[in-house]
Write a protein that holds these residues in place. Structure first.
Motif, PDB file in Angstrom:
ATOM      1  N   GLU A 180       0.355  -1.469   0.191  1.00 30.02           N
ATOM      2  CA  GLU A 180      -0.255   0.071   0.020  1.00 30.02           C
ATOM      3  C   GLU A 180       0.716   1.181   0.095  1.00 30.02           C
ATOM      4  N   LEU A 181       0.390   2.625  -0.564  1.00 32.65           N
ATOM      5  CA  LEU A 181       0.950   3.079  -0.816  1.00 32.65           C
ATOM      6  C   LEU A 181       0.744   4.891  -0.872  1.00 32.65           C
ATOM      7  N   HIS A 182       0.376   5.597   0.169  1.00 31.21           N
ATOM      8  CA  HIS A 182      -0.041   7.013  -0.409  1.00 31.21           C
ATOM      9  C   HIS A 182       1.006   7.833  -1.406  1.00 31.21           C
ATOM     10  N   ILE A 183       0.223   8.425  -2.493  1.00 35.48           N
ATOM     11  CA  ILE A 183       1.254   9.506  -2.908  1.00 35.48           C
ATOM     12  C   ILE A 183       0.556  11.019  -2.642  1.00 35.48           C
ATOM     13  N   VAL A 184       1.218  11.783  -2.525  1.00 31.03           N
ATOM     14  CA  VAL A 184       1.010  13.129  -2.184  1.00 31.03           C
ATOM     15  C   VAL A 184       1.404  13.919  -3.313  1.00 31.03           C
ATOM     16  N   SER A 185       0.127  14.416  -4.408  1.00 30.15           N
ATOM     17  CA  SER A 185       0.791  15.416  -5.285  1.00 30.15           C
ATOM     18  C   SER A 185       0.644  15.942  -5.640  1.00 30.15           C
ATOM     19  N   PHE A 186       1.712  17.521  -5.782  1.00 33.28           N
ATOM     20  CA  PHE A 186       0.866  19.159  -5.561  1.00 33.28           C
ATOM     21  C   PHE A 186       0.204  19.360  -6.976  1.00 33.28           C
ATOM     22  N   GLU A 187      -0.144  18.322  -8.258  1.00 37.53           N
ATOM     23  CA  GLU A 187      -1.336  18.595  -8.834  1.00 37.53           C
ATOM     24  C   GLU A 187      -2.008  17.527  -9.082  1.00 37.53           C
ATOM     25  N   ASN A 188      -3.441  17.369  -9.051  1.00 35.46           N
ATOM     26  CA  ASN A 188      -4.265  16.547 -10.242  1.00 35.46           C
ATOM     27  C   ASN A 188      -3.335  16.423 -11.230  1.00 35.46           C
ATOM     28  N   PRO A 189      -2.881  14.895 -11.474  1.00 37.91           N
ATOM     29  CA  PRO A 189      -1.938  14.438 -12.631  1.00 37.91           C
ATOM     30  C   PRO A 189      -2.671  13.875 -13.734  1.00 37.91           C
ATOM     31  N   PHE A 190      -3.785  14.288 -13.667  1.00 39.69           N
ATOM     32  CA  PHE A 190      -4.712  13.969 -14.758  1.00 39.69           C
ATOM     33  C   PHE A 190      -5.743  14.778 -15.592  1.00 39.69           C
ATOM     34  N   PRO A 191      -5.636  15.241 -16.742  1.00 38.94           N
ATOM     35  CA  PRO A 191      -4.812  14.848 -18.171  1.00 38.94           C
ATOM     36  C   PRO A 191      -3.529  14.865 -17.938  1.00 38.94           C
ATOM     37  N   PRO A 192      -2.526  13.994 -18.405  1.00 38.14           N
ATOM     38  CA  PRO A 192      -1.350  14.277 -18.076  1.00 38.14           C
ATOM     39  C   PRO A 192       0.111  15.196 -18.925  1.00 38.14           C
ATOM     40  N   ASP A 193      -1.105  16.336 -18.772  1.00 36.82           N
ATOM     41  CA  ASP A 193      -0.364  17.008 -20.146  1.00 36.82           C
ATOM     42  C   ASP A 193       0.795  18.298 -20.366  1.00 36.82           C
ATOM     43  N   PHE A 194       1.566  18.307 -18.460  1.00 38.74           N
ATOM     44  CA  PHE A 194       2.588  19.098 -18.931  1.00 38.74           C
ATOM     45  C   PHE A 194       3.850  18.349 -17.554  1.00 38.74           C
ATOM     46  N   GLY A 195       4.976  18.832 -17.872  1.00 39.17           N
ATOM     47  CA  GLY A 195       6.279  17.545 -17.615  1.00 39.17           C
ATOM     48  C   GLY A 195       5.624  17.283 -15.829  1.00 39.17           C
ATOM     49  N   GLY A 196       5.807  17.802 -14.968  1.00 40.08           N
ATOM     50  CA  GLY A 196       5.362  17.621 -13.738  1.00 40.08           C
ATOM     51  C   GLY A 196       4.103  16.709 -13.077  1.00 40.08           C
ATOM     52  N   VAL A 197       3.351  16.704 -14.344  1.00 39.29           N
ATOM     53  CA  VAL A 197       2.566  15.671 -13.392  1.00 39.29           C
ATOM     54  C   VAL A 197       1.869  14.236 -14.115  1.00 39.29           C
ATOM     55  N   ILE A 198       2.638  14.800 -15.857  1.00 40.09           N
ATOM     56  CA  ILE A 198       3.082  13.314 -16.758  1.00 40.09           C
ATOM     57  C   ILE A 198       3.931  12.472 -15.251  1.00 40.09           C
ATOM     58  N   ASP A 199       5.313  13.133 -15.020  1.00 40.01           N
ATOM     59  CA  ASP A 199       5.987  12.136 -14.028  1.00 40.01           C
ATOM     60  C   ASP A 199       5.049  11.081 -12.946  1.00 40.01           C
ATOM     61  N   VAL A 200       4.273  12.403 -12.775  1.00 42.09           N
ATOM     62  CA  VAL A 200       3.232  11.775 -11.552  1.00 42.09           C
ATOM     63  C   VAL A 200       2.073  10.261 -11.596  1.00 42.09           C
ATOM     64  N   TYR A 201       1.142  11.209 -12.937  1.00 41.78           N
ATOM     65  CA  TYR A 201       0.309   9.743 -13.426  1.00 41.78           C
ATOM     66  C   TYR A 201       0.954   8.499 -14.715  1.00 41.78           C
ATOM     67  N   TYR A 202       2.235   8.720 -14.887  1.00 39.64           N
ATOM     68  CA  TYR A 202       2.822   7.139 -15.143  1.00 39.64           C
ATOM     69  C   TYR A 202       3.449   6.659 -14.061  1.00 39.64           C
ATOM     70  N   LYS A 203       3.674   7.588 -13.686  1.00 46.39           N
ATOM     71  CA  LYS A 203       4.262   6.603 -11.748  1.00 46.39           C
ATOM     72  C   LYS A 203       3.248   6.222 -11.242  1.00 46.39           C
ATOM     73  N   VAL A 204       2.137   6.508 -10.968  1.00 52.60           N
ATOM     74  CA  VAL A 204       1.516   5.720  -9.681  1.00 52.60           C
ATOM     75  C   VAL A 204       0.531   4.854 -11.096  1.00 52.60           C
ATOM     76  N   LYS A 205       0.468   4.999 -12.580  1.00 52.51           N
ATOM     77  CA  LYS A 205       0.452   4.011 -13.072  1.00 52.51           C
ATOM     78  C   LYS A 205       1.590   3.182 -13.538  1.00 52.51           C
ATOM     79  N   ALA A 206       2.391   3.028 -13.417  1.00 56.74           N
ATOM     80  CA  ALA A 206       3.818   1.898 -13.118  1.00 56.74           C
ATOM     81  C   ALA A 206       3.361   1.248 -11.813  1.00 56.74           C
ATOM     82  N   LEU A 207       3.485   2.153 -10.730  1.00 57.34           N
ATOM     83  CA  LEU A 207       3.686   0.986  -9.080  1.00 57.34           C
ATOM     84  C   LEU A 207       2.237   0.290  -8.888  1.00 57.34           C
TER      85      LEU A 207
END
Length: 373
Positions: A5-32
């Motif tokens: 189990e994992l909490h992830i606290v993000s600086f922004e809602n990562p969807f849609p993944p349409d700019f640099g920082g949230v792209i990293d967040v969204y696809y990291k969540v997806k990979a994990l």
């Protein structure tokens, strides 16, 4: 089997993944998620207040918290991007599940100034924020924003010392890794997450040079204006500048040039089409800040990448690009590449799939988190 189990606290809602920082967040969540993690995602937001079905599919629960835009926060001892991201309900929601916490960037860590949490704590380091905001201040033309960015940078010089408080820091680039190692010994280089699973097979020639980016950011704006001046000297080759904003600025600066065109990005598929039809991806930054995700997407989805060294600091990835450091360099390289056929070689494929493999990089995070429990 050990519960993951994992909490992830993000600086922004990562969807849609349409700019640099949230792209990293969204696809990291997806990979994990693909590795079997149950993820409780906590997102601060300003305008992106909807939880998409795509995000629900890869998380157990998504919590949204509105950023606090109190103007008096500019007088806080903490950096403005940090202090505006706190909500008391985040503490309550974290305590519902006894799981490690991964903080996405120092922006998201104000809770640690407000509550004692026994959870293991990890940091995804997106930027050395003091450098980033000093660079933003230098590039900004609006005097008020220039001053605000300067004081944010000054406050981050002290706040960055909190990197030492985390059980481990996952640095996004070699530059961030080297800087973080000056503060903590528990640091791992984990390249940017991007969502590409294979590189695109393309013909030998595209149709134009291409630049894309969020033109609300002063560094991107400055880069776009620089490239307009480059292509003023290459009248026989077209440059497309694409963004979801900044049309008036680009059209005003290029109104005397028939070879420079602004295109408004309509969707992710539209951006992919622009990549597929581009022959040269021209990119530069005026501030050193590790690896820019636009380079990664260009390498997977397009042909030649012409960049300055501020765009990438992983030598393996840098070796796949053409390098230019000033206006004349860019002019000379464009003139060479515009008639050069593109052939994707096996070295490029190997680097992309070994160094920039989302699932394998997620395993590096998994190993650290599971080992620590």
């Amino acid at each position: 089997m050990q519960k993951k189990e994992l909490h992830i606290v993000s600086f922004e809602n990562p969807f849609p993944p349409d700019f640099g920082g949230v792209i990293d967040v969204y696809y990291k969540v997806k990979a994990l998620h693909s590795l079997g993690f149950t993820i409780y995602l906590h997102c601060y937001y300003e305008d992106r207040c909807e939880v998409s079905s795509s995000l629900k599919a890869i998380t157990e629960k998504v919590y949204l918290y509105k950023k606090n835009k109190n103007p008096f926060f500019v007088f806080s001892k903490y950096p403005l991007p940090v202090v505006c991201r706190f909500d008391k309900s985040l503490i309550e929601n974290i305590k519902k599940h006894d799981a490690p916490i991964l903080f996405e960037g120092l922006h998201s860590t104000m809770i640690l100034r407000k509550a004692e949490l026994d959870n293991k704590k990890y940091l995804r380091l997106h930027n050395i924020e003091s450098n980033f905001y000093f660079g933003m201040s230098k590039s900004e033309t609006n005097l008020v924003k220039k001053i605000v960015y300067y004081f944010v940078a000054q406050k981050y010089l002290d706040y960055q010392k909190t990197i030492a408080d985390f059980d481990c820091t996952f640095a996004l680039s070699r530059y961030e890794f080297d800087e973080a190692k000056k503060i903590t010994k528990s640091c791992v280089y984990v390249p940017v997450f991007h969502g590409n699973e294979s590189s695109k097979e393309l013909s030998e020639f595209g149709n134009y040079a291409f630049y894309h980016g969020d033109l609300r950011l002063s560094d991107n704006k400055r880069a776009a204006l620089f490239l307009i001046e480059v292509f003023r000297e290459i009248p026989d080759y077209n440059l497309i500048i694409a963004s979801s904003n900044g049309k008036d600025l680009i059209e005003a600066k290029s109104k005397t040039l028939s070879n420079v065109k602004f295109v408004e990005i309509e969707s992710e598929n539209h951006l992919d089409e622009l990549f597929a039809n581009a022959h040269i991806n021209t990119m530069l930054s005026f501030q050193e800040s590790g690896t820019k995700l636009k380079v990664i997407n260009s390498l997977f989805k397009s042909r030649f990448c012409l960049i300055n060294k501020h765009m990438v600091d992983d030598e393996n990835v840098l070796s796949l690009c053409e390098i230019a450091e000033n206006k004349q360099d860019f002019i000379d390289k464009v003139n060479v590449l515009k008639t050069k056929p593109y052939n994707q070689n096996e070295i490029r494929k190997k680097v992309l799939m070994n160094v920039l493999n989302d699932k394998e990089n997620a395993k590096r995070i998994e190993e650290k988190i599971i080992f620590d429990q």
